[in-house]
Design an enzyme around this catalytic site. Structure first.
Site, PDB file in Angstrom:
ATOM      1  N   SER A 163      43.820  34.592  37.039  1.00 17.43           N
ATOM      2  CA  SER A 163      44.039  33.587  38.063  1.00 17.43           C
ATOM      3  C   SER A 163      45.007  32.524  37.552  1.00 17.43           C
ATOM      4  O   SER A 163      46.105  32.855  37.113  1.00 17.43           O
ATOM      5  CB  SER A 163      42.694  33.000  38.513  1.00 17.43           C
ATOM      6  OG  SER A 163      42.838  32.285  39.718  1.00 17.43           O
ATOM      7  N   HIS A 204      39.363  39.189  43.640  1.00 21.80           N
ATOM      8  CA  HIS A 204      39.915  38.289  42.619  1.00 21.80           C
ATOM      9  C   HIS A 204      39.035  38.323  41.377  1.00 21.80           C
ATOM     10  O   HIS A 204      38.296  37.388  41.069  1.00 21.80           O
ATOM     11  CB  HIS A 204      39.986  36.877  43.203  1.00 21.80           C
ATOM     12  CG  HIS A 204      40.931  35.966  42.498  1.00 21.80           C
ATOM     13  ND1 HIS A 204      42.299  36.130  42.530  1.00 21.80           N
ATOM     14  CD2 HIS A 204      40.712  34.859  41.747  1.00 21.80           C
ATOM     15  CE1 HIS A 204      42.883  35.167  41.850  1.00 21.80           C
ATOM     16  NE2 HIS A 204      41.937  34.382  41.358  1.00 21.80           N
TER      17      HIS A 204
END
Length: 431
Positions: free
Chosen positions: A267, A413
């Protein structure tokens, strides 16, 4: 899936809330700006040229790239996105408080090092954890991970120093509670003959709007400055700067092969390792996981998160150079895009790992970025996806083992346990 079984860096709450939702429930407005998830609405764009110099001369050799074009593009990325960073500090110092303790039933030796960034050792320092294979007959290659949690929270080892972390209220507290990031299986690296090291990003710079008051960047403010200049570093560059200080230590340790160090982060820390690897060419490899907008995903694609969303005052202004936010409403005029960041890693190995339902981070934008950057890798005789390549389906490893690799798992994610296994294979080939 039981979250307790997942490794560290599994989900980043601020992004996952968007990335893993079904299509009907994905937010259509974030920070007051609309969000597009429709390929028909990404818009048209032309990417900045990689293989022509600023004076419009073609770049047809690796030497021309290295000597002329790369420095031009590096400067543009620095000034327009991440910000200029200071050099290695003159007062950098290391305290090895765990010099080589057996760990994991004798499979590894463990080292713990405090890296002091300033002469005053009270505030600006980070704790670095290292495991090296016990059976290594020569200096070991290493994966350096940058983590959202203190290392004692993500690794099962009772001999670890309990660190400190920043809580949601912006306070530094003892890292003695479990985290949502789960535990990381370190033994898989050791079994492959690869060492493992990790740092907590908050030791370098806190991850919130007012973190400048506490982090390393404040010590470099010039007289009269209350914040970095428009072309100076944001928090992402600060975290990357800290990774370079870990490399400074590795170069002093005879048991580590400092010429064979890989970086991994996810991320915003995927953006971090990408920039750290670009800026500091001592790192041999980067594995940038789910790095999205501001990382490996093309900014000119109006899909998922955009610079507008990043630049909204309640969100992530502090992570980038102030100049970056000026491009939010004129992204097609920006002199760089993510394919330039990817190309700046050439010819060193770079693996982009994404998730099929990570819509917020635009996995297709990362794939297209790799396709656009691959001609630079080919200047060096290295492999990457060519212009005729189609985006692989989730779980398809056909592009994984390129020097410029791309892999998309089934899911959002996250970094899944099976992803780590693939990372090990990638490192065994290229590290």
């Amino acid at each position: 899936m039981n979250i307790k079984l997942l490794p560290a860096l599994l989900l980043i709450a601020s992004a996952s809330a968007f990335a893993q939702q079904p299509a009907a429930n994905r937010p259509t407005v974030v920070a007051g700006f609309p969000v597009n998830y429709n390929e028909d609405s990404v818009g048209t764009y032309t990417l900045p040229e990689l293989l022509k110099t600023a004076d419009r001369k073609p770049v047809i050799t690796a030497k021309q790239w290295t000597d002329k074009r790369r420095p031009e593009l590096l400067r543009l990325a620095e000034e327009n996105q991440f910000g200029k960073m200071p050099p290695k500090p003159k007062d950098l110092a290391f305290h090895i408080f765990d010099k080589g303790t057996p760990a994991f039933n004798g499979k590894a030796i463990r080292k713990q090092v405090t890296v002091y960034f300033t002469k005053d050792t009270s505030d600006h320092k980070m704790n670095l954890l290292i495991y090296l294979p016990t059976k290594a007959a020569k200096p070991a290659p290493l994966l350096l991970n940058i983590s959202f949690a203190a290392y004692n929270q993500i690794i099962d080892d009772t001999g670890l120093r309990v660190g400190e972390i920043w809580n949601k209220e912006g306070q530094k507290v003892k890292a003695d509670k479990p985290t949502p990031f789960g535990k990381l299986n370190v033994e898989q690296f050791l079994d492959a003959g690869i060492g493992f090291a990790t740092v907590y990003y908050g030791d370098i710079e806190p991850d919130f709007k007012d973190g400048l008051r506490y982090g390393i960047r404040k010590t470099y403010l010039k007289n009269g400055q209350s914040e970095p200049a428009a072309n100076e570093w944001g928090a992402i560059a600060a975290w990357g700067w800290g990774l370079s200080r870990a490399m400074d230590y590795f170069e002093t340790d005879p048991q580590i092969d400092a010429k064979r160090v890989a970086l991994q982060g996810a991320s915003r820390l995927g953006k971090t390792v990408l920039w750290a690897g670009i800026h500091d060419q001592r790192f041999k490899m980067v594995i940038a996981s789910i790095s999205g907008e501001g990382g490996a995903a093309l900014a000119r694609r109006n899909y998922g998160e955009t610079i507008r969303h990043i630049s909204a005052p309640p969100r992530y202004l502090y992570q980038f150079a102030p100049n970056y936010h000026g491009w939010a409403d004129k992204v097609n005029e920006m002199p760089i895009d993510a394919h330039i960041l990817v190309a700046l890693m050439a010819p060193r190995p770079l693996l982009l790992q994404t998730g099929s339902t990570d819509y917020w981070s635009d996995p297709k934008g990362e794939f297209l970025s790799a396709v656009a950057a691959a001609p630079v890798y080919r200047l060096f005789g290295e492999t990457g996806p060519d212009a005729s390549a189609t985006m692989p389906a989730a779980g398809d490893t056909s592009l994984l083992m390129n020097n410029l690799g791309y892999y998309m798992h089934e899911g959002g994610h996250t970094v899944l346990p099976e992803d780590w296994k693939l990372f090990v294979s990638y490192m065994q080939k290229y590290l």
